[in-house]
Scaffold this active site. Structure first.
Site, PDB file in Angstrom:
ATOM      1  N   ASP A   1     101.009 157.123  53.705  1.00 10.96           N
ATOM      2  CA  ASP A   1     100.634 158.100  54.737  1.00 10.96           C
ATOM      3  C   ASP A   1      99.384 158.884  54.377  1.00 10.96           C
ATOM      4  OD1 ASP A   1     102.677 157.457  56.496  1.00 10.96           O
ATOM      5  OD2 ASP A   1     104.081 158.876  55.610  1.00 10.96           O
TER       6      ASP A   1
ATOM      7  N   LYS B   1     101.140 152.101  62.347  1.00 12.54           N
ATOM      8  CA  LYS B   1     101.460 153.529  62.341  1.00 12.54           C
ATOM      9  C   LYS B   1     101.205 154.087  63.742  1.00 12.54           C
ATOM     10  CE  LYS B   1     102.608 154.118  57.973  1.00 12.54           C
ATOM     11  NZ  LYS B   1     103.918 154.693  57.576  1.00 12.54           N
TER      12      LYS B   1
ATOM     13  N   ARG C   1      95.640 152.298  61.764  1.00 13.70           N
ATOM     14  CA  ARG C   1      94.841 153.227  60.962  1.00 13.70           C
ATOM     15  C   ARG C   1      93.694 152.552  60.225  1.00 13.70           C
ATOM     16  NH1 ARG C   1      99.780 157.285  59.010  1.00 13.70           N
ATOM     17  NH2 ARG C   1      99.793 158.460  60.976  1.00 13.70           N
TER      18      ARG C   1
ATOM     19  N   ARG D   1      97.007 162.022  61.671  1.00 10.55           N
ATOM     20  CA  ARG D   1      96.400 161.908  60.339  1.00 10.55           C
ATOM     21  C   ARG D   1      94.914 161.515  60.430  1.00 10.55           C
ATOM     22  NH1 ARG D   1     100.421 163.194  57.208  1.00 10.55           N
ATOM     23  NH2 ARG D   1     102.516 162.435  57.670  1.00 10.55           N
TER      24      ARG D   1
END
Length: 262
Positions: free
Chosen positions: A143, A170, A174, A215
């Site tokens: 993560d 995710k 990503r 994120r």
């Protein structure tokens, strides 16, 4: 959840996993005085035991701390301490990777709370270097890898990430999201099916599409500490899913950050 069900089952309940995964449940049960055994990658408990009450303090999330670890590492003059961070050995890959890149990170006041390893992290600016990220660290930092790729963009030389195909499933893909954003900031990169290579250098300003991934938004916020121009990050409301106080805390830490309600 299977281990928790095993508390009320007759006999022994065992869970086998193909590789080491996060062990918060096992740590919690041990913190409550319950016998948990591990043999290689198989965890076992016997039903019918007793839990003993204990004091639990929820440690700070290392995934959230990672953004500030990267920010302090890349911004000249930085010296911050992040208190009471969870340092579970199945989650501390970000610390190991950043240290391997040359980051100045000290773990102080180490202790155990409710079966979990906890400590304070002092992070100071350091000259980072590109590395080949060891594959054994990837599941321990899955993560935190978007933030680590920002560190890679600010490091000297090339950083290679492989064995991270899980990043493609995710909240966004990503690998592609980070590659797109880095390219918009002028950072050379090469995408692989299971990772990415990033060539460190100068960061320009630009507009980042987060693809509604919290994120990605927070990672590129830290990139602004080294960018030569303004970075505009689109669609950031989803940051609240994991870190609702991110913007206010980032501003307190010194980021020149403005939240626009568009």
């Amino acid at each position: 959840s299977i281990l928790l069900a095993g508390l009320f089952a007759s006999g022994q309940t065992s869970v086998s996993e193909p590789a080491l995964t996060r062990n918060h449940t096992e740590a919690m049960l041990k913190g409550f005085g319950y016998l948990v055994s591990r043999k290689k990658n198989t965890i076992s408990i016997k039903g019918g035991g007793n839990l003993i009450g204990t004091k639990i303090e929820i440690p700070s999330d290392i995934s959230s701390a990672a953004f500030f670890m990267v920010g302090a590492s890349i911004a000249p003059g930085s010296d911050i301490t992040i208190e009471q961070v969870g340092l579970n050995p199945t989650r501390n890959g970000v610390v190991k990777i950043l240290k391997k890149m040359g980051a100045d990170i000290s773990v102080i006041n180490e202790r155990k709370i409710g079966g979990e390893a906890v400590g304070d992290l002092r992070v100071r600016h350091a000259r980072l270097k590109g590395i080949e990220i060891p594959k054994k660290f990837v599941p321990l930092a899955i993560d935190e890898l978007p933030a680590i790729l920002i560190a890679a963009a600010c490091a000297e030389g090339r950083t290679v990430l492989r064995g991270a195909e899980e990043l493609r499933v995710k909240e966004s893909d990503r690998i592609e999201s980070m590659a797109e954003g880095l390219s918009r900031l002028g950072v050379a990169n090469t995408v692989f099916a299971d990772g990415i290579e990033v060539v460190g250098g100068m960061l320009s300003g630009g507009t980042i599409d987060t693809h509604y991934d919290h994120r990605i938004a927070m990672s590129f916020s830290m990139a602004a500490l080294k960018a030569s121009g303004q970075i505009k990050i689109m669609d950031c409301s989803h940051v609240a899913t994991s870190f609702p106080s991110f913007a206010s805390l980032a501003k307190k830490a010194g980021l020149n950050l403005t939240v626009l309600d568009l």
